[in-house]
Design an enzyme around this catalytic site. Sequence first.
Site, PDB file in Angstrom:
ATOM      1  N   SER A   1       3.677   2.011   9.384  1.00 37.30           N
ATOM      2  CA  SER A   1       3.575   1.105   8.251  1.00 37.30           C
ATOM      3  C   SER A   1       4.883   0.976   7.494  1.00 37.30           C
ATOM      4  O   SER A   1       5.596   1.952   7.268  1.00 37.30           O
ATOM      5  CB  SER A   1       2.497   1.582   7.289  1.00 37.30           C
ATOM      6  OG  SER A   1       1.822   0.510   6.725  1.00 37.30           O
ATOM      7  N   HIS A  14       0.816  -1.205   0.000  1.00 38.25           N
ATOM      8  CA  HIS A  14       0.000   0.000   0.000  1.00 38.25           C
ATOM      9  C   HIS A  14       0.854   1.260   0.000  1.00 38.25           C
ATOM     10  O   HIS A  14       0.377   2.334  -0.341  1.00 38.25           O
ATOM     11  CB  HIS A  14      -0.981   0.004   1.183  1.00 38.25           C
ATOM     12  CG  HIS A  14      -0.344   0.111   2.532  1.00 38.25           C
ATOM     13  ND1 HIS A  14       0.019  -0.983   3.274  1.00 38.25           N
ATOM     14  CD2 HIS A  14      -0.022   1.180   3.279  1.00 38.25           C
ATOM     15  CE1 HIS A  14       0.544  -0.590   4.426  1.00 38.25           C
ATOM     16  NE2 HIS A  14       0.524   0.728   4.448  1.00 38.25           N
ATOM     17  N   ASP A  71      -0.342  -7.430   0.575  1.00 40.07           N
ATOM     18  CA  ASP A  71       0.294  -6.152   0.906  1.00 40.07           C
ATOM     19  C   ASP A  71       1.812  -6.202   0.731  1.00 40.07           C
ATOM     20  O   ASP A  71       2.574  -6.026   1.672  1.00 40.07           O
ATOM     21  CB  ASP A  71      -0.067  -5.731   2.327  1.00 40.07           C
ATOM     22  CG  ASP A  71       0.143  -4.234   2.541  1.00 40.07           C
ATOM     23  OD1 ASP A  71       0.426  -3.527   1.558  1.00 40.07           O
ATOM     24  OD2 ASP A  71       0.017  -3.789   3.697  1.00 40.07           O
TER      25      ASP A  71
END
Length: 390
Positions: A334, A220, A252
Amino acid sequence: MNLRNSLSLTGALISASVVLAPMGSAAPTPGDPGVSKDMAAPLTEYVMERDGKSQAQAERYLAVKDDKQETLQTLEKRGVGVDGAWFEGTQLVVGVPRTDAAQVRAAGLRPETASSQSELDSLAEKVLEHAGKDSAHVLTVGANLPDGVVDVRLAEDAPRGLRHRLDAMDKVSVSTGEALTTQADVVPGRIMDLSPGTNCSLGYPGRLSNGDNVLLTAGHCVEGLPAILDGNGTHIGEGVHTRFHSGSSSVDMGLMDIDSEDTGVPQVDSRGHSGYYGVKGMSKNAIGSEICKAGNTTGWTCGEITAYNKTVNYGGTVVSGLAEASVCTEGGDSGGAYIGVGNLAQGMTSGGPVGANCGWNQGHNAGSYSFFQPVVDAANYYGVTIDTVS
């Protein structure tokens, strides 16, 4: 399959985990002042704090687990049909067919023939099928290998009938999860600014078979294949591929091409907690293995690997193939690097629950849980050999 909007995509965010430096510039090395000299492994301090062990005791404990992990890898190379593995203390339990049990036992590990990862993965798929039109109320689903069941988290407002249906399934454990929503903070930071507009974290640098310099990251982070800048605004690369597609079934993982004048440095930055840790390889360490991650928002947080092949939802995007750990993350973490026993790269932060309050550099004291994209799967998919220290 449509799951409820439930988990935070702790990304489009930054964590400065693995260092990226201009070609020829001085980068941290194990002998530099910024690198901890008395902490040979990134998990030593964590085990000392968690278990009240001395440094020597913690190092022996981790050495035992590292040895058993290496034994498991040797068995796999010999063709043993390993189908999941988990630690009970320092005893490594290995899911195998009966035909391989004796070989596992002879190697000093404990064979388990009644519970396997693949069996529970198949059951997890049946859980989602059984949920049917009510699947929007399922927060997460996946194998709990040590307990031999599939864990299901349901939203608090899940229909009673759904809970009853899933409770009636054999080897399915149902609990209620937090009311969660998607989240994406934009946090300025040192390493990986995306152009335009958001930030993310560097993952693990490596090379393709043609020698090209690349970086593995959360998918992402590079959706839309953005230009990538460092914290000073200098161009360091481009997003070149992602398997994350908003609103669709996804994985992901993503790939960044590093500019030729820059180089990846395979050292995980503990965000000022305890120095840098050289990456010695990559692995899917057994469930129950200790693991720590570096993140921009929460710094150095630690826990244990609790599951593989989890299916979670990020705002209507169903993501499969994630690992779960009792490691706290928040929005801003992230892409952060997870590193485990043996200084082996484990993965990159994918997401976690909204509302977690991890503090900063709290190690195991942070609590909560998170999901990460295993680096082994991403490296294999893209044909990347990750960089390691000599």
